[in-house]
Design a protein around this motif. Sequence first.
Motif, PDB file in Angstrom:
ATOM      1  N   LEU A   5       0.852  -1.188   0.000  1.00  0.00           N
ATOM      2  CA  LEU A   5       0.000   0.000   0.000  1.00  0.00           C
ATOM      3  C   LEU A   5       0.885   1.235   0.000  1.00  0.00           C
ATOM      4  O   LEU A   5       1.781   1.358   0.832  1.00  0.00           O
ATOM      5  CB  LEU A   5      -0.915   0.013   1.228  1.00  0.00           C
ATOM      6  CG  LEU A   5      -1.722  -1.253   1.512  1.00  0.00           C
ATOM      7  CD1 LEU A   5      -2.675  -1.024   2.680  1.00  0.00           C
ATOM      8  CD2 LEU A   5      -2.471  -1.724   0.288  1.00  0.00           C
ATOM      9  N   ARG A   7       0.831   5.489  -0.172  1.00  0.00           N
ATOM     10  CA  ARG A   7       0.087   6.753  -0.157  1.00  0.00           C
ATOM     11  C   ARG A   7       0.671   7.655  -1.233  1.00  0.00           C
ATOM     12  O   ARG A   7       1.897   7.707  -1.431  1.00  0.00           O
ATOM     13  CB  ARG A   7       0.207   7.443   1.197  1.00  0.00           C
ATOM     14  CG  ARG A   7      -0.634   8.717   1.246  1.00  0.00           C
ATOM     15  CD  ARG A   7      -0.605   9.356   2.601  1.00  0.00           C
ATOM     16  NE  ARG A   7      -1.390  10.578   2.612  1.00  0.00           N
ATOM     17  CZ  ARG A   7      -1.383  11.451   3.598  1.00  0.00           C
ATOM     18  NH1 ARG A   7      -0.636  11.228   4.673  1.00  0.00           N
ATOM     19  NH2 ARG A   7      -2.118  12.543   3.517  1.00  0.00           N
ATOM     20  N   LEU A  83     -10.164   2.260  -4.400  1.00  0.00           N
ATOM     21  CA  LEU A  83      -9.173   3.058  -3.680  1.00  0.00           C
ATOM     22  C   LEU A  83      -9.592   4.509  -3.480  1.00  0.00           C
ATOM     23  O   LEU A  83      -8.780   5.329  -3.038  1.00  0.00           O
ATOM     24  CB  LEU A  83      -7.827   2.989  -4.403  1.00  0.00           C
ATOM     25  CG  LEU A  83      -7.100   1.659  -4.224  1.00  0.00           C
ATOM     26  CD1 LEU A  83      -5.948   1.535  -5.210  1.00  0.00           C
ATOM     27  CD2 LEU A  83      -6.602   1.507  -2.801  1.00  0.00           C
ATOM     28  N   TRP A 107      -0.815  -0.943  -4.469  1.00  0.00           N
ATOM     29  CA  TRP A 107      -2.046  -0.166  -4.379  1.00  0.00           C
ATOM     30  C   TRP A 107      -1.709   1.272  -4.017  1.00  0.00           C
ATOM     31  O   TRP A 107      -1.151   1.520  -2.953  1.00  0.00           O
ATOM     32  CB  TRP A 107      -2.944  -0.758  -3.300  1.00  0.00           C
ATOM     33  CG  TRP A 107      -3.321  -2.175  -3.556  1.00  0.00           C
ATOM     34  CD1 TRP A 107      -2.512  -3.284  -3.467  1.00  0.00           C
ATOM     35  CD2 TRP A 107      -4.587  -2.644  -3.974  1.00  0.00           C
ATOM     36  NE1 TRP A 107      -3.206  -4.399  -3.796  1.00  0.00           N
ATOM     37  CE2 TRP A 107      -4.493  -4.049  -4.112  1.00  0.00           C
ATOM     38  CE3 TRP A 107      -5.811  -2.026  -4.246  1.00  0.00           C
ATOM     39  CZ2 TRP A 107      -5.562  -4.828  -4.507  1.00  0.00           C
ATOM     40  CZ3 TRP A 107      -6.881  -2.802  -4.624  1.00  0.00           C
ATOM     41  CH2 TRP A 107      -6.751  -4.190  -4.758  1.00  0.00           C
ATOM     42  N   LEU A 114      -6.156   4.328   3.338  1.00  0.00           N
ATOM     43  CA  LEU A 114      -5.134   3.284   3.350  1.00  0.00           C
ATOM     44  C   LEU A 114      -4.785   2.828   4.763  1.00  0.00           C
ATOM     45  O   LEU A 114      -4.621   1.628   5.006  1.00  0.00           O
ATOM     46  CB  LEU A 114      -3.870   3.749   2.629  1.00  0.00           C
ATOM     47  CG  LEU A 114      -3.953   3.840   1.109  1.00  0.00           C
ATOM     48  CD1 LEU A 114      -2.618   4.328   0.551  1.00  0.00           C
ATOM     49  CD2 LEU A 114      -4.343   2.524   0.478  1.00  0.00           C
ATOM     50  N   TRP A 117      -7.620   0.735   6.028  1.00  0.00           N
ATOM     51  CA  TRP A 117      -7.631  -0.559   5.367  1.00  0.00           C
ATOM     52  C   TRP A 117      -6.515  -1.442   5.916  1.00  0.00           C
ATOM     53  O   TRP A 117      -6.723  -2.611   6.243  1.00  0.00           O
ATOM     54  CB  TRP A 117      -7.516  -0.384   3.858  1.00  0.00           C
ATOM     55  CG  TRP A 117      -7.731  -1.635   3.064  1.00  0.00           C
ATOM     56  CD1 TRP A 117      -8.556  -2.686   3.377  1.00  0.00           C
ATOM     57  CD2 TRP A 117      -7.111  -1.974   1.821  1.00  0.00           C
ATOM     58  NE1 TRP A 117      -8.493  -3.653   2.397  1.00  0.00           N
ATOM     59  CE2 TRP A 117      -7.614  -3.241   1.432  1.00  0.00           C
ATOM     60  CE3 TRP A 117      -6.197  -1.331   1.008  1.00  0.00           C
ATOM     61  CZ2 TRP A 117      -7.220  -3.880   0.254  1.00  0.00           C
ATOM     62  CZ3 TRP A 117      -5.814  -1.960  -0.164  1.00  0.00           C
ATOM     63  CH2 TRP A 117      -6.321  -3.224  -0.535  1.00  0.00           C
ATOM     64  N   ALA A 118      -5.306  -0.878   6.050  1.00  0.00           N
ATOM     65  CA  ALA A 118      -4.188  -1.649   6.592  1.00  0.00           C
ATOM     66  C   ALA A 118      -4.498  -2.128   8.012  1.00  0.00           C
ATOM     67  O   ALA A 118      -4.262  -3.295   8.352  1.00  0.00           O
ATOM     68  CB  ALA A 118      -2.907  -0.814   6.584  1.00  0.00           C
TER      69      ALA A 118
END
Length: 159
Positions: A5, A7, A83, A107, A114, A117-118
């Motif tokens: 992931l 950013r 996303l 992603w 993010l 989600w993580a």
Amino acid sequence: MILVLVRHAIAEDRDIFADTGLPDNKRPLTPQGIKKFEKTARKIKKLVPKIGVLYSSPLKRAKQTGKILRKHYPHKTQITPALKPENTPEATTDWLSRHTTRKISLWVGHEPHLSRWASYLLSGSKRSLIKLKKGGALAIEFEGDVEAGKGKLLWLFKP
């Protein structure tokens, strides 16, 4: 499966950009953000030499970050609404389970999505337990299916 992931890199200031009259989804990266992220992309490539697919949010700053990553990976960026910053961790996980079978995927998205989600993938919590800096990245590994609380953090770094 491994999910990396990322950013998006440093973008134009939200309030200043709002004065242009353009919608926030058109807000671009700054020249400094591009320059800094080019270094970060090289670090990601060292940590993750090969990927199966590169996904990006449809917002301009994420697509630009994906374009920088494409210099290191020969993949066309696949734009996904999963996303978008307003999505829930559950919705993104559900989208992933229906759309990818790749062993390693990258992603590119936004905060706070993010981090939420993580956190969801690592602990099952729906609240953010970590925070990715602009241009930061992390990798999560799964032994089997991608499910809440089943991921293992491999690495996390600031840009």
